[in-house]
Motif scaffolding. Structure first.
Motif, PDB file in Angstrom:
ATOM      1  N   PHE A   1       2.692  -0.408 -11.929  1.00 42.71           N
ATOM      2  CA  PHE A   1       2.848  -1.165 -10.836  1.00 42.71           C
ATOM      3  C   PHE A   1       3.798  -1.031 -10.147  1.00 42.71           C
ATOM      4  CE2 PHE A   1       3.998  -5.359  -9.750  1.00 42.71           C
ATOM      5  CZ  PHE A   1       2.784  -6.037  -8.393  1.00 42.71           C
ATOM      6  N   ILE A   2       4.847  -1.280 -10.672  1.00 44.20           N
ATOM      7  CA  ILE A   2       6.384  -1.543 -10.502  1.00 44.20           C
ATOM      8  C   ILE A   2       6.441   0.122  -9.527  1.00 44.20           C
ATOM      9  CG2 ILE A   2       9.580  -0.471 -10.817  1.00 44.20           C
ATOM     10  CD1 ILE A   2       8.796  -2.858 -12.833  1.00 44.20           C
ATOM     11  N   CYS A   3       5.788   0.776 -10.033  1.00 43.92           N
ATOM     12  CA  CYS A   3       5.929   2.705  -9.358  1.00 43.92           C
ATOM     13  C   CYS A   3       4.992   2.370  -7.522  1.00 43.92           C
ATOM     14  CB  CYS A   3       5.791   4.444  -9.969  1.00 43.92           C
ATOM     15  SG  CYS A   3       6.960   4.533 -11.405  1.00 43.92           S
ATOM     16  N   ARG A   4       3.998   1.957  -8.129  1.00 39.02           N
ATOM     17  CA  ARG A   4       2.972   2.086  -6.786  1.00 39.02           C
ATOM     18  C   ARG A   4       3.961   0.847  -6.823  1.00 39.02           C
ATOM     19  NH1 ARG A   4      -1.795   3.764  -7.204  1.00 39.02           N
ATOM     20  NH2 ARG A   4      -3.033   4.747  -9.020  1.00 39.02           N
ATOM     21  N   MET A   5       4.788   0.278  -5.999  1.00 35.83           N
ATOM     22  CA  MET A   5       4.932  -0.552  -5.482  1.00 35.83           C
ATOM     23  C   MET A   5       6.521  -0.593  -4.839  1.00 35.83           C
ATOM     24  SD  MET A   5       7.163  -4.274  -6.293  1.00 35.83           S
ATOM     25  CE  MET A   5       8.214  -4.163  -7.133  1.00 35.83           C
ATOM     26  N   ILE A   6       7.316   0.402  -5.148  1.00 37.31           N
ATOM     27  CA  ILE A   6       8.099   0.928  -4.574  1.00 37.31           C
ATOM     28  C   ILE A   6       7.736   2.694  -4.487  1.00 37.31           C
ATOM     29  CG2 ILE A   6      10.272   3.101  -5.300  1.00 37.31           C
ATOM     30  CD1 ILE A   6      10.850   1.259  -7.943  1.00 37.31           C
ATOM     31  N   MET A   7       6.318   3.073  -3.888  1.00 39.28           N
ATOM     32  CA  MET A   7       5.805   4.383  -3.197  1.00 39.28           C
ATOM     33  C   MET A   7       5.679   3.287  -2.148  1.00 39.28           C
ATOM     34  SD  MET A   7       2.459   6.631  -3.954  1.00 39.28           S
ATOM     35  CE  MET A   7       1.222   4.806  -4.149  1.00 39.28           C
ATOM     36  N   MET A   8       4.661   2.360  -2.173  1.00 35.06           N
ATOM     37  CA  MET A   8       4.084   1.249  -1.054  1.00 35.06           C
ATOM     38  C   MET A   8       5.708   0.869  -0.182  1.00 35.06           C
ATOM     39  SD  MET A   8       2.726  -2.375  -0.586  1.00 35.06           S
ATOM     40  CE  MET A   8       4.629  -2.977  -1.491  1.00 35.06           C
ATOM     41  N   VAL A   9       6.818   0.845  -0.538  1.00 36.52           N
ATOM     42  CA  VAL A   9       7.513   0.489   0.342  1.00 36.52           C
ATOM     43  C   VAL A   9       8.105   2.301   1.117  1.00 36.52           C
ATOM     44  CG1 VAL A   9      10.377  -0.829   0.633  1.00 36.52           C
ATOM     45  CG2 VAL A   9       8.136  -1.339  -0.823  1.00 36.52           C
ATOM     46  N   VAL A  10       8.436   2.861  -0.097  1.00 39.43           N
ATOM     47  CA  VAL A  10       8.845   4.082   0.924  1.00 39.43           C
ATOM     48  C   VAL A  10       7.621   4.564   2.183  1.00 39.43           C
ATOM     49  CG1 VAL A  10       9.417   6.120   0.826  1.00 39.43           C
ATOM     50  CG2 VAL A  10      10.110   4.882  -0.876  1.00 39.43           C
ATOM     51  N   VAL A  11       6.680   3.772   1.805  1.00 33.81           N
ATOM     52  CA  VAL A  11       5.453   4.768   3.023  1.00 33.81           C
ATOM     53  C   VAL A  11       5.676   3.812   4.132  1.00 33.81           C
ATOM     54  CG1 VAL A  11       3.134   4.910   3.627  1.00 33.81           C
ATOM     55  CG2 VAL A  11       3.703   5.820   1.567  1.00 33.81           C
ATOM     56  N   VAL A  12       5.988   2.261   3.676  1.00 36.06           N
ATOM     57  CA  VAL A  12       5.772   1.679   5.112  1.00 36.06           C
ATOM     58  C   VAL A  12       7.751   1.940   5.827  1.00 36.06           C
ATOM     59  CG1 VAL A  12       7.089  -0.736   5.318  1.00 36.06           C
ATOM     60  CG2 VAL A  12       4.738  -0.408   4.283  1.00 36.06           C
ATOM     61  N   HIS A  13       8.481   2.564   5.127  1.00 38.15           N
ATOM     62  CA  HIS A  13       9.880   3.161   5.647  1.00 38.15           C
ATOM     63  C   HIS A  13       9.494   4.087   6.546  1.00 38.15           C
ATOM     64  CE1 HIS A  13      13.928   4.033   6.382  1.00 38.15           C
ATOM     65  NE2 HIS A  13      14.066   5.945   5.200  1.00 38.15           N
ATOM     66  N   ILE A  14       8.531   5.251   5.992  1.00 35.03           N
ATOM     67  CA  ILE A  14       8.217   5.878   7.160  1.00 35.03           C
ATOM     68  C   ILE A  14       7.534   5.685   8.512  1.00 35.03           C
ATOM     69  CG2 ILE A  14       7.049   8.541   7.069  1.00 35.03           C
ATOM     70  CD1 ILE A  14       7.735   8.866   3.945  1.00 35.03           C
ATOM     71  N   ALA A  15       6.498   4.686   7.677  1.00 37.33           N
ATOM     72  CA  ALA A  15       5.878   4.434   9.248  1.00 37.33           C
ATOM     73  C   ALA A  15       6.919   4.219   9.753  1.00 37.33           C
ATOM     74  CB  ALA A  15       4.276   3.620   8.427  1.00 37.33           C
ATOM     75  N   PHE A  16       7.407   3.018   9.852  1.00 35.56           N
ATOM     76  CA  PHE A  16       8.068   2.064   9.943  1.00 35.56           C
ATOM     77  C   PHE A  16       9.097   3.160  11.350  1.00 35.56           C
ATOM     78  CE2 PHE A  16      12.435   0.654  11.751  1.00 35.56           C
ATOM     79  CZ  PHE A  16      11.687  -1.166  12.030  1.00 35.56           C
ATOM     80  N   ILE A  17       9.664   4.435  10.733  1.00 33.54           N
ATOM     81  CA  ILE A  17      10.634   5.156  11.670  1.00 33.54           C
ATOM     82  C   ILE A  17       9.158   6.151  12.664  1.00 33.54           C
ATOM     83  CG2 ILE A  17      11.553   7.123  11.257  1.00 33.54           C
ATOM     84  CD1 ILE A  17      12.878   6.646   8.981  1.00 33.54           C
ATOM     85  N   ALA A  18       7.917   6.353  12.394  1.00 31.15           N
ATOM     86  CA  ALA A  18       7.889   7.376  12.400  1.00 31.15           C
ATOM     87  C   ALA A  18       6.824   6.763  13.717  1.00 31.15           C
ATOM     88  CB  ALA A  18       5.765   7.365  11.833  1.00 31.15           C
ATOM     89  N   HIS A  19       6.174   5.167  13.774  1.00 27.72           N
ATOM     90  CA  HIS A  19       6.189   4.131  14.732  1.00 27.72           C
ATOM     91  C   HIS A  19       6.941   3.505  15.455  1.00 27.72           C
ATOM     92  CE1 HIS A  19       2.826   4.211  12.467  1.00 27.72           C
ATOM     93  NE2 HIS A  19       1.867   3.483  13.020  1.00 27.72           N
ATOM     94  N   MET A  20       7.853   3.255  15.252  1.00 25.77           N
ATOM     95  CA  MET A  20       8.874   2.774  16.428  1.00 25.77           C
ATOM     96  C   MET A  20       9.570   4.307  17.138  1.00 25.77           C
ATOM     97  SD  MET A  20      12.867   2.050  14.817  1.00 25.77           S
ATOM     98  CE  MET A  20      13.058   3.852  14.649  1.00 25.77           C
ATOM     99  N   LEU A  21       9.374   5.418  16.809  1.00 27.34           N
ATOM    100  CA  LEU A  21       9.736   6.450  17.488  1.00 27.34           C
ATOM    101  C   LEU A  21       8.289   6.588  18.714  1.00 27.34           C
ATOM    102  CD1 LEU A  21      10.766   8.938  15.204  1.00 27.34           C
ATOM    103  CD2 LEU A  21      11.703   8.332  16.986  1.00 27.34           C
ATOM    104  N   MET A  22       6.719   6.442  18.026  1.00 25.75           N
ATOM    105  CA  MET A  22       5.949   6.179  18.752  1.00 25.75           C
ATOM    106  C   MET A  22       5.792   5.875  20.137  1.00 25.75           C
ATOM    107  SD  MET A  22       2.352   6.153  16.134  1.00 25.75           S
ATOM    108  CE  MET A  22       1.627   6.035  17.593  1.00 25.75           C
ATOM    109  N   GLY A  23       6.598   3.857  19.656  1.00 28.47           N
ATOM    110  CA  GLY A  23       6.462   2.787  20.702  1.00 28.47           C
ATOM    111  C   GLY A  23       8.305   3.704  21.718  1.00 28.47           C
ATOM    112  N   LEU A  24       8.608   5.132  21.797  1.00 30.29           N
ATOM    113  CA  LEU A  24      10.320   5.060  21.749  1.00 30.29           C
ATOM    114  C   LEU A  24      10.913   4.371  21.792  1.00 30.29           C
ATOM    115  CD1 LEU A  24       8.427   6.352  25.653  1.00 30.29           C
ATOM    116  CD2 LEU A  24       9.027   7.608  23.372  1.00 30.29           C
ATOM    117  N   VAL A  25      11.574   3.973  20.966  1.00 30.49           N
ATOM    118  CA  VAL A  25      12.040   3.020  19.563  1.00 30.49           C
ATOM    119  C   VAL A  25      12.233   1.480  20.592  1.00 30.49           C
ATOM    120  CG1 VAL A  25      14.702   2.599  19.861  1.00 30.49           C
ATOM    121  CG2 VAL A  25      13.382   4.747  18.852  1.00 30.49           C
ATOM    122  N   VAL A  26      12.878   1.547  22.228  1.00 28.89           N
ATOM    123  CA  VAL A  26      12.595   0.195  23.282  1.00 28.89           C
ATOM    124  C   VAL A  26      11.270  -0.631  22.647  1.00 28.89           C
ATOM    125  CG1 VAL A  26      12.589   0.120  24.886  1.00 28.89           C
ATOM    126  CG2 VAL A  26      14.664   1.487  24.433  1.00 28.89           C
ATOM    127  N   ALA A  27       9.962   0.157  22.895  1.00 31.42           N
ATOM    128  CA  ALA A  27       8.803  -1.199  22.520  1.00 31.42           C
ATOM    129  C   ALA A  27       8.407  -0.840  20.990  1.00 31.42           C
ATOM    130  CB  ALA A  27       7.401   0.031  23.379  1.00 31.42           C
TER     131      ALA A  27
END
Length: 215
Positions: free
Chosen positions: A10-36
């Motif tokens: 459970f802890i490993c899956r939770m950590i994996m989820m946070v890492v995926v959210v981090h990667i998604a955060f960066i990818a989607h921030m760039l998709m919105g050209l940071v500003v948006a």
């Protein structure tokens, strides 16, 4: 032994989820050209964690499921999150600027008093900002209602505010001690800590089932 193995997974899956959210955060921030894309990514992280916390029957999310929930939330938050985030950002810039001026200019005893007051104000405002994103993704209400409710929660839920501050200090300490954690988790870890504290101690309607153990 079986309970330990289940808890470890459970802890490993939770950590994996946070890492995926981090990667998604960066990818989607760039998709919105940071500003948006920056503030919608913050809202999407909070929304993803809210969905995961409320999914008490099955929190064994795959990477694909985490990414899908994040992406859907990000698309829905393109306009609302920027409407909430940018005014907050401007106000915080002003508060930080005023605090910096008070500390870098010798204004005597009055300056020390004002500096202390601004420090407290910055801390309270920081708690409000963290609280506001949880309120934002939990309630489909007007912006002013979300702002008012978030300020009220900072004051009316002192235990929640205390736990929120302690968890964020813990994350900052961990990032400072092990800088690699910042690279691995970024904004995703503070957002997860904030959502966990608010979920457990905020007593928000719609987030009132407090089961954190794996099933």
């Amino acid at each position: 032994m079986k309970r330990f193995a289940v808890g470890y997974e459970f802890i490993c899956r939770m950590i994996m989820m946070v890492v995926v959210v981090h990667i998604a955060f960066i990818a989607h921030m760039l998709m919105g050209l940071v500003v948006a894309g920056f503030f919608p990514s913050i809202a999407a992280a909070y929304a993803t964690y809210r969905t995961w916390l409320l999914d008490v029957d099955d929190r064994s999310w795959t990477m694909k499921q985490t990414w899908s929930v994040f992406h859907q939330a990000w698309k829905a938050e393109l306009k609302p999150a920027n409407a909430l985030g940018y005014p907050q950002f401007v106000v915080w810039l002003v508060l930080i600027w005023e605090y910096w001026l008070m500390n870098w200019n010798d204004l005597g005893p009055v300056g020390y008093g004002v500096s202390g007051a601004l420090l407290v104000l910055n801390v309270v405002y920081g708690l409000f900002v963290m609280m506001s994103w949880a309120v934002h993704v939990n309630f489909d209400e007007r912006l002013w209602w979300q702002v008012r409710t978030s300020f009220q929660m900072v004051v009316a839920r002192p235990l929640c505010s205390l736990m929120l501050a302690l968890l964020l200090l813990l994350v900052v300490w961990a990032y400072y001690t092990w800088p690699g954690l910042m690279v691995a988790f970024g904004v995703a870890a503070p957002a997860f800590a904030a959502m966990g504290a608010i979920y457990s101690f905020g007593r928000l309607p719609g987030m009132d089932v407090h089961v954190l153990e794996p099933r």
